[in-house]
Structures are given as C-alpha cells and as structure tokens.
Motif scaffolding. Sequence first.
Motif, PDB file in Angstrom:
ATOM      1  N   UNK A   1     -14.534   4.746  -6.098  1.00 56.62           N
ATOM      2  CA  UNK A   1     -14.854   5.317  -4.619  1.00 56.62           C
ATOM      3  C   UNK A   1     -15.979   5.478  -4.131  1.00 56.62           C
ATOM      4  N   UNK A   2     -16.169   5.563  -2.894  1.00 61.29           N
ATOM      5  CA  UNK A   2     -17.321   5.521  -2.138  1.00 61.29           C
ATOM      6  C   UNK A   2     -18.419   4.480  -2.415  1.00 61.29           C
ATOM      7  N   UNK A   3     -18.001   3.395  -2.847  1.00 61.67           N
ATOM      8  CA  UNK A   3     -18.883   2.194  -2.994  1.00 61.67           C
ATOM      9  C   UNK A   3     -18.315   0.945  -2.000  1.00 61.67           C
ATOM     10  N   UNK A   4     -19.054  -0.215  -2.020  1.00 64.40           N
ATOM     11  CA  UNK A   4     -18.692  -1.147  -0.757  1.00 64.40           C
ATOM     12  C   UNK A   4     -17.145  -1.743  -1.477  1.00 64.40           C
ATOM     13  N   UNK A   5     -17.446  -2.147  -2.719  1.00 59.01           N
ATOM     14  CA  UNK A   5     -16.055  -2.612  -3.455  1.00 59.01           C
ATOM     15  C   UNK A   5     -14.878  -1.746  -3.332  1.00 59.01           C
TER      16      UNK A   5
ATOM     17  N   UNK B   1     -25.831   0.927   5.511  1.00 57.15           N
ATOM     18  CA  UNK B   1     -26.671  -0.046   4.587  1.00 57.15           C
ATOM     19  C   UNK B   1     -25.792  -0.414   3.238  1.00 57.15           C
ATOM     20  N   UNK B   2     -24.652   0.439   3.114  1.00 53.15           N
ATOM     21  CA  UNK B   2     -23.914   0.524   1.801  1.00 53.15           C
ATOM     22  C   UNK B   2     -22.459   0.125   1.645  1.00 53.15           C
ATOM     23  N   UNK B   3     -21.837   1.170   2.605  1.00 56.44           N
ATOM     24  CA  UNK B   3     -20.358   0.869   2.480  1.00 56.44           C
ATOM     25  C   UNK B   3     -19.827   0.556   4.195  1.00 56.44           C
ATOM     26  N   UNK B   4     -20.790   0.491   4.977  1.00 58.32           N
ATOM     27  CA  UNK B   4     -20.444   0.441   6.432  1.00 58.32           C
ATOM     28  C   UNK B   4     -19.738  -0.822   6.548  1.00 58.32           C
ATOM     29  N   UNK B   5     -18.725  -0.884   7.522  1.00 56.68           N
ATOM     30  CA  UNK B   5     -18.104  -1.799   8.097  1.00 56.68           C
ATOM     31  C   UNK B   5     -17.896  -1.992   9.513  1.00 56.68           C
ATOM     32  N   UNK B   6     -17.390  -2.908  10.237  1.00 48.99           N
ATOM     33  CA  UNK B   6     -17.559  -2.925  11.613  1.00 48.99           C
ATOM     34  C   UNK B   6     -16.664  -1.671  12.204  1.00 48.99           C
TER      35      UNK B   6
END
Length: 226
Positions: free
Chosen positions: A84-88, A171-176
């Motif tokens: 959890x709390x990672x981009x993947x 810069x790590x997990x942000x999406x549009x």
Amino acid sequence: MDWYPLYNSLRIAAISTALIFFLGILAAYYVAKTPRLVKGVLDVLFTLPLVLPPTVVGYLLLRLLGPKRIIGAWALEHFGLRLTMTWWSAIFATTVVIFPLMYRTARGAFESFDETLAQAARTLGRSNTWIFWRIRMPCCKQGILAGTVLAFARALGEYGATSMVAGYTPGRTATISTTVYQLWRTDNDALAFRWVLVNLAISAVVLLAVNMLERREKKGGKRPWR
C-alpha cells in the motif's frame, strides 16, 4: 507543470488493462460454458466491483493488503514489500475496479458466438487452442475491443479506490485524478482545469482510434478464418 501524474496514470492504466485483458477473457470464456447456477454465482462475484462504490473497494483492499493485514503482512515479512501507499498499489485497486467491464463485454461476445463454426473446425481436426485464437477471438473481437477500451478509459480516471490504497504523494503515487482533487482542495483551479483537459484529450484520442479501427475492419470484410 509536473508531468509525473500523466506518466503514472498511463502506466497504471496500461498495466491494469493488460492484466484484465487476459484475466477477463479467461474468466468470461469459462463462465460462459458453466451451468446456469454456477454461472449466476460467478457472475455476481466477478461483477460486484462494478456496483460497489470505489471507496468500498479501496477499503476492502486495505483490509487485505495493509501492512498489518493478511496478505500485506505476509508480503512485508517475507519479501520486505509494502503493498500500500506505493505507485504499484494503484494497479491492484484499478485492476479490481475495471475487471468487470472487460469480463461482462467479453462474456457477452462469447455467448453470442456461433458454436457451429467451432464444431466445423473440430471436424477438420483443429485443436481447441487453434479454434479459440483463429475463430472465436476474431469473431468476438469487437466486443473484446470495446471492453478493453472501456477498461483503459475507466482505469485512467479511477480515483476512489486508488486514493485509498496508493494515497497521494507528488512524484511518487500521484495520478491525474488525485492531482485534480488536490489542486481543487488548494484552490488551484487553473492547474486543475489543465489536468482535466489532458484527461479529456487522452480519452477522446483513445475512443477515436477505436472507432477508426472498427470502420477499417468493416471495410476490410475479412473472414475470421480460412
């Protein structure tokens, strides 16, 4: 303007769509052949994420993938991998949310397939694998293509489950989607509107490309197999 949310959204949507393309087709193919009672149970199970609120899906995933939960604790202990709390992490959430779209459209396509074509191929000694890829898939590709496109577009705009499982870290997990929400919360309407336009442009390009492919296929008039 930091373009990381665009890059992250595209890779999450692409990976999730690739996963559900095969998983959705596999599930749809076998469910379409099961007895009615089994089909009803599996259909409810596979379609459930489509009707559940995304936040509920995110909460259930946190109950499984959290660092102190069953799967999350096991992955952290044995592999040192935080789920959890990672981009993947967003891939898990997005895959669950978009799976029903691929499954439903693919299952409908397989159920409308003319089985006499498959039976004719079997009389010629063709294997089930050959029949699936050379006859069934070409005949059902319009429905499968529609499901793939809908799934990709939905993955690109997923917010609820993604924000709960992956959070928002620039810069790590942000999406549009999460970026638009955070910009709106901070009263940065101008930049939020830019990201909305970016999302609209990508979705429009994807849908236009699919329409062009469909028109080209209709003009070509190719047979599913020879």
